[in-house]
Design a protein around this motif. Structure first.
Motif, PDB file in Angstrom:
ATOM      1  N   LEU A  15      71.799  11.010   2.310  1.00  0.00           N
ATOM      2  CA  LEU A  15      71.744  11.786   1.074  1.00  0.00           C
ATOM      3  C   LEU A  15      70.328  11.779   0.491  1.00  0.00           C
ATOM      4  O   LEU A  15      69.810  12.813   0.068  1.00  0.00           O
ATOM      5  CB  LEU A  15      72.738  11.215   0.062  1.00  0.00           C
ATOM      6  CG  LEU A  15      72.774  11.902  -1.310  1.00  0.00           C
ATOM      7  CD1 LEU A  15      73.146  13.378  -1.164  1.00  0.00           C
ATOM      8  CD2 LEU A  15      73.768  11.195  -2.234  1.00  0.00           C
ATOM      9  N   LEU A  16      69.676  10.621   0.508  1.00  0.00           N
ATOM     10  CA  LEU A  16      68.300  10.530   0.024  1.00  0.00           C
ATOM     11  C   LEU A  16      67.369  11.406   0.874  1.00  0.00           C
ATOM     12  O   LEU A  16      66.487  12.079   0.351  1.00  0.00           O
ATOM     13  CB  LEU A  16      67.812   9.077   0.075  1.00  0.00           C
ATOM     14  CG  LEU A  16      68.389   8.115  -0.963  1.00  0.00           C
ATOM     15  CD1 LEU A  16      67.915   6.690  -0.683  1.00  0.00           C
ATOM     16  CD2 LEU A  16      67.991   8.543  -2.375  1.00  0.00           C
ATOM     17  N   ASN A  18      68.120  14.111   2.494  1.00  0.00           N
ATOM     18  CA  ASN A  18      68.336  15.530   2.201  1.00  0.00           C
ATOM     19  C   ASN A  18      67.834  15.922   0.810  1.00  0.00           C
ATOM     20  O   ASN A  18      67.364  17.046   0.603  1.00  0.00           O
ATOM     21  CB  ASN A  18      69.818  15.863   2.329  1.00  0.00           C
ATOM     22  CG  ASN A  18      70.342  15.658   3.742  1.00  0.00           C
ATOM     23  OD1 ASN A  18      69.560  15.616   4.697  1.00  0.00           O
ATOM     24  ND2 ASN A  18      71.654  15.519   3.891  1.00  0.00           N
ATOM     25  N   LEU A  19      67.917  14.991  -0.144  1.00  0.00           N
ATOM     26  CA  LEU A  19      67.441  15.282  -1.496  1.00  0.00           C
ATOM     27  C   LEU A  19      65.920  15.483  -1.549  1.00  0.00           C
ATOM     28  O   LEU A  19      65.403  16.173  -2.426  1.00  0.00           O
ATOM     29  CB  LEU A  19      67.829  14.146  -2.446  1.00  0.00           C
ATOM     30  CG  LEU A  19      69.295  14.081  -2.874  1.00  0.00           C
ATOM     31  CD1 LEU A  19      69.564  12.803  -3.646  1.00  0.00           C
ATOM     32  CD2 LEU A  19      69.658  15.308  -3.722  1.00  0.00           C
ATOM     33  N   CYS A  20      65.213  14.886  -0.590  1.00  0.00           N
ATOM     34  CA  CYS A  20      63.740  14.957  -0.592  1.00  0.00           C
ATOM     35  C   CYS A  20      63.204  16.304  -0.136  1.00  0.00           C
ATOM     36  O   CYS A  20      62.014  16.596  -0.340  1.00  0.00           O
ATOM     37  CB  CYS A  20      63.174  13.877   0.336  1.00  0.00           C
ATOM     38  SG  CYS A  20      63.389  12.206  -0.276  1.00  0.00           S
ATOM     39  N   ASN A  23      62.156  19.315  -2.980  1.00  0.00           N
ATOM     40  CA  ASN A  23      62.720  19.029  -4.298  1.00  0.00           C
ATOM     41  C   ASN A  23      61.830  17.994  -4.989  1.00  0.00           C
ATOM     42  O   ASN A  23      62.049  16.793  -4.898  1.00  0.00           O
ATOM     43  CB  ASN A  23      64.154  18.499  -4.171  1.00  0.00           C
ATOM     44  CG  ASN A  23      64.880  18.448  -5.499  1.00  0.00           C
ATOM     45  OD1 ASN A  23      64.260  18.318  -6.560  1.00  0.00           O
ATOM     46  ND2 ASN A  23      66.203  18.544  -5.452  1.00  0.00           N
ATOM     47  N   ALA A  26      63.604  15.639  -7.586  1.00  0.00           N
ATOM     48  CA  ALA A  26      64.321  14.510  -6.985  1.00  0.00           C
ATOM     49  C   ALA A  26      63.344  13.431  -6.531  1.00  0.00           C
ATOM     50  O   ALA A  26      63.621  12.227  -6.663  1.00  0.00           O
ATOM     51  CB  ALA A  26      65.156  15.009  -5.807  1.00  0.00           C
ATOM     52  N   LYS A  27      62.205  13.849  -6.016  1.00  0.00           N
ATOM     53  CA  LYS A  27      61.207  12.873  -5.574  1.00  0.00           C
ATOM     54  C   LYS A  27      60.690  12.045  -6.745  1.00  0.00           C
ATOM     55  O   LYS A  27      60.458  10.837  -6.607  1.00  0.00           O
ATOM     56  CB  LYS A  27      60.048  13.591  -4.875  1.00  0.00           C
ATOM     57  CG  LYS A  27      60.405  14.189  -3.515  1.00  0.00           C
ATOM     58  CD  LYS A  27      59.189  14.855  -2.881  1.00  0.00           C
ATOM     59  CE  LYS A  27      59.541  15.461  -1.518  1.00  0.00           C
ATOM     60  NZ  LYS A  27      58.363  16.104  -0.870  1.00  0.00           N
ATOM     61  N   GLU A  29      62.330  11.296  -9.501  1.00  0.00           N
ATOM     62  CA  GLU A  29      63.386  10.346  -9.858  1.00  0.00           C
ATOM     63  C   GLU A  29      63.421   9.173  -8.886  1.00  0.00           C
ATOM     64  O   GLU A  29      63.593   8.014  -9.282  1.00  0.00           O
ATOM     65  CB  GLU A  29      64.739  11.060  -9.875  1.00  0.00           C
ATOM     66  CG  GLU A  29      64.919  12.048 -11.011  1.00  0.00           C
ATOM     67  CD  GLU A  29      64.887  11.356 -12.369  1.00  0.00           C
ATOM     68  OE1 GLU A  29      65.360  10.199 -12.467  1.00  0.00           O
ATOM     69  OE2 GLU A  29      64.383  11.969 -13.332  1.00  0.00           O
ATOM     70  N   TYR A  61      59.813  12.254   1.908  1.00  0.00           N
ATOM     71  CA  TYR A  61      59.377  11.797   0.582  1.00  0.00           C
ATOM     72  C   TYR A  61      57.862  11.931   0.406  1.00  0.00           C
ATOM     73  O   TYR A  61      57.375  12.234  -0.688  1.00  0.00           O
ATOM     74  CB  TYR A  61      59.821  10.344   0.402  1.00  0.00           C
ATOM     75  CG  TYR A  61      59.489   9.726  -0.926  1.00  0.00           C
ATOM     76  CD1 TYR A  61      59.875  10.322  -2.123  1.00  0.00           C
ATOM     77  CD2 TYR A  61      58.790   8.516  -0.975  1.00  0.00           C
ATOM     78  CE1 TYR A  61      59.562   9.725  -3.341  1.00  0.00           C
ATOM     79  CE2 TYR A  61      58.491   7.916  -2.190  1.00  0.00           C
ATOM     80  CZ  TYR A  61      58.875   8.531  -3.368  1.00  0.00           C
ATOM     81  OH  TYR A  61      58.580   7.946  -4.580  1.00  0.00           O
TER      82      TYR A  61
END
Length: 439
Positions: A15-16, A18-20, A23, A26-27, A29, A61
């Motif tokens: 999940l981490l 894919n959030l990167c 975005n 998100a990075k 946060e 990231y």
């Protein structure tokens, strides 16, 4: 329960990851949460799949996110990277590590110097190179490592240090290939000095060693692998070392206004005795054969050099297409306005060797052209070489079974010039009485 916990951790890492992707919010946060340290603490020694996802998180990231690059560099370099690379020894992990490090150092000069010049940084790079070089990758997987190596090879002393740290032959092939491409791409704007006796000695010693290690058995096992990209092992290392030697000599040969008081890499190469090695490699191949490696001719039809009484320790066969041309081209570059190299080549008997290569040979593209360039460079500023060439006489014409099968033979006439004579295919008698003599 333990397996469920491990699976949940793996899903959280995914999940981490894919959030990167694209975005930045998100990075930011994740930056506040200290994600670099979190994923480092989450690693388990036996879970390679988990480590792969962690490296993917770091790669995403740090992509175009400076705060993330600073965090990852401070947390992971060098110890965490070393532990992961040396502990897992996984090709995908190494490839992702190379991409992450490239994101961090590409725009940061201080980190680039630290990675290239510190022992810990070189150890990290050696681990990446060793693992990735021992596994087959497509071009896309190796792009980041190639770019990273080319960036680091601009730092003085990095190539020679890393070359000694990786193993024969795959790791040494990869770093040599990257350094050669770095020079080829930056030839017109190279600002770093190549003048290093350590570099010159490395090239000379390893070219000598690798060429001697190439045996006829290796070539026989891969008879169809004539293209350089299809080579492996020591023949591939010879290909890249000769390529590097061509680029190094070509870079320095471009500087016509160089200072005569300041030694450069060609002077250093000359001091190592590289000219003798190159001449011996060329002599071992014998005289070029225009029919060799050409389709339509069997091995029995092609003339091979007689090695029954030869004491040469270098291959008497082509390691790859263009092998002979690479040697001659390097000699041509080294002799460009270098009296010391010109005199040495004359003393070694290399002038006659280069002259004998002024002809076409299938499997040696541009051989004749590079040989002529070499002769031009030799004669440009050397009166002794011009006189030596003028004193040479034509002794005999080489016989080719292919021509004789057509009833043709090249002979030296009474005027000292070559002449084509026709012979009867059965009796082998000349046909001058029938008007077939051509001079």
């Amino acid at each position: 329960e333990r397996k469920a916990s491990e699976d949940a951790k793996l899903d959280a890492l995914r999940l981490l990851r894919n959030l990167c992707v694209d975005n930045e919010g998100a990075k930011r946060e994740m930056r506040r949460a200290g994600v670099a340290q979190v994923v480092c603490d989450a690693l388990e020694p036996t879970r390679v799949d988990q480590c792969k996802v962690v490296m993917q998180v770091l790669c995403n990231y740090t992509l175009e996110f400076q705060e993330g690059q600073e965090e990852v560099w401070n947390v992971w370099f060098p110890l965490a990277f070393q532990n992961v690379l040396e502990g897992y020894k996984d090709a995908h992990v190494s490839a992702m590590a190379a991409r992450t490090i490239l994101h961090c150092v590409k725009e940061n000069r201080a980190w680039t110097e630290k990675l290239a010049n510190s022992q810990s940084g070189r150890r990290v790079m050696a681990a990446i190179v060793q693992v990735t070089s021992e596994n087959s990758f497509d071009g896309r997987e190796c792009e980041s490592l190639e770019e990273l190596l080319k960036l680091l090879c601009l730092e003085h002393g990095f190539y020679t240090a890393l070359f000694h740290m990786v193993e024969y032959p795959p790791g040494k092939v990869q770093v040599t290939s990257a350094f050669s491409r770095c020079l080829a791409e930056k030839r017109e704007r190279t600002t770093f000095s190549l003048a290093s006796y350590e570099l010159a000695k490395l090239i000379r010693e390893n070219l000598d060693l690798a060429a001697r290690a190439c045996t006829q058995e290796q070539i026989n096992q891969t008879e169809s692998l004539r293209n350089p990209e299809e080579l492996n092992g020591m023949p591939l290392l010879v290909y890249h070392l000769l390529g590097l030697l061509r680029e190094v000599t070509q870079v320095e040969a471009c500087y016509e206004n160089r200072s005569t008081q300041k030694a450069d890499i060609l002077d250093q190469l000359y001091d190592t005795g590289i000219l003798k090695v190159l001449v011996e490699m060329l002599v071992s191949l014998g005289v070029p054969n225009p029919f060799k490696l050409q389709k339509g001719y069997s091995e029995e039809q092609t003339k091979k050099p007689d090695t029954s009484e030869s004491t040469s320790v270098f291959p008497s066969f082509h390691l790859y297409i263009g092998y002979r041309t690479d040697i001659v081209a390097t000699l041509a570059n080294m002799c460009f306005r270098r009296p010391c190299c010109q005199d040495e080549l004359l003393a070694l008997g290399g002038v006659e060797v280069v002259l004998s290569n002024c002809q076409v040979e299938s499997g040696s593209p541009l051989l004749r052209e590079w040989s002529l360039v070499c002769i031009r460079n030799l004669c440009e500023q050397s009166e002794p070489i011009r006189q030596h060439i003028a004193s040479l006489q034509l002794l005999d014409a080489e016989r080719h079974p292919e021509l004789e099968g057509l009833g043709l033979r090249v002979e030296i006439g009474s005027n000292g010039k070559p002449a084509i004579r026709h012979y009867d295919a059965l009796t082998q008698k000349p046909l001058e009485q029938h008007g077939w003599k051509v001079e």
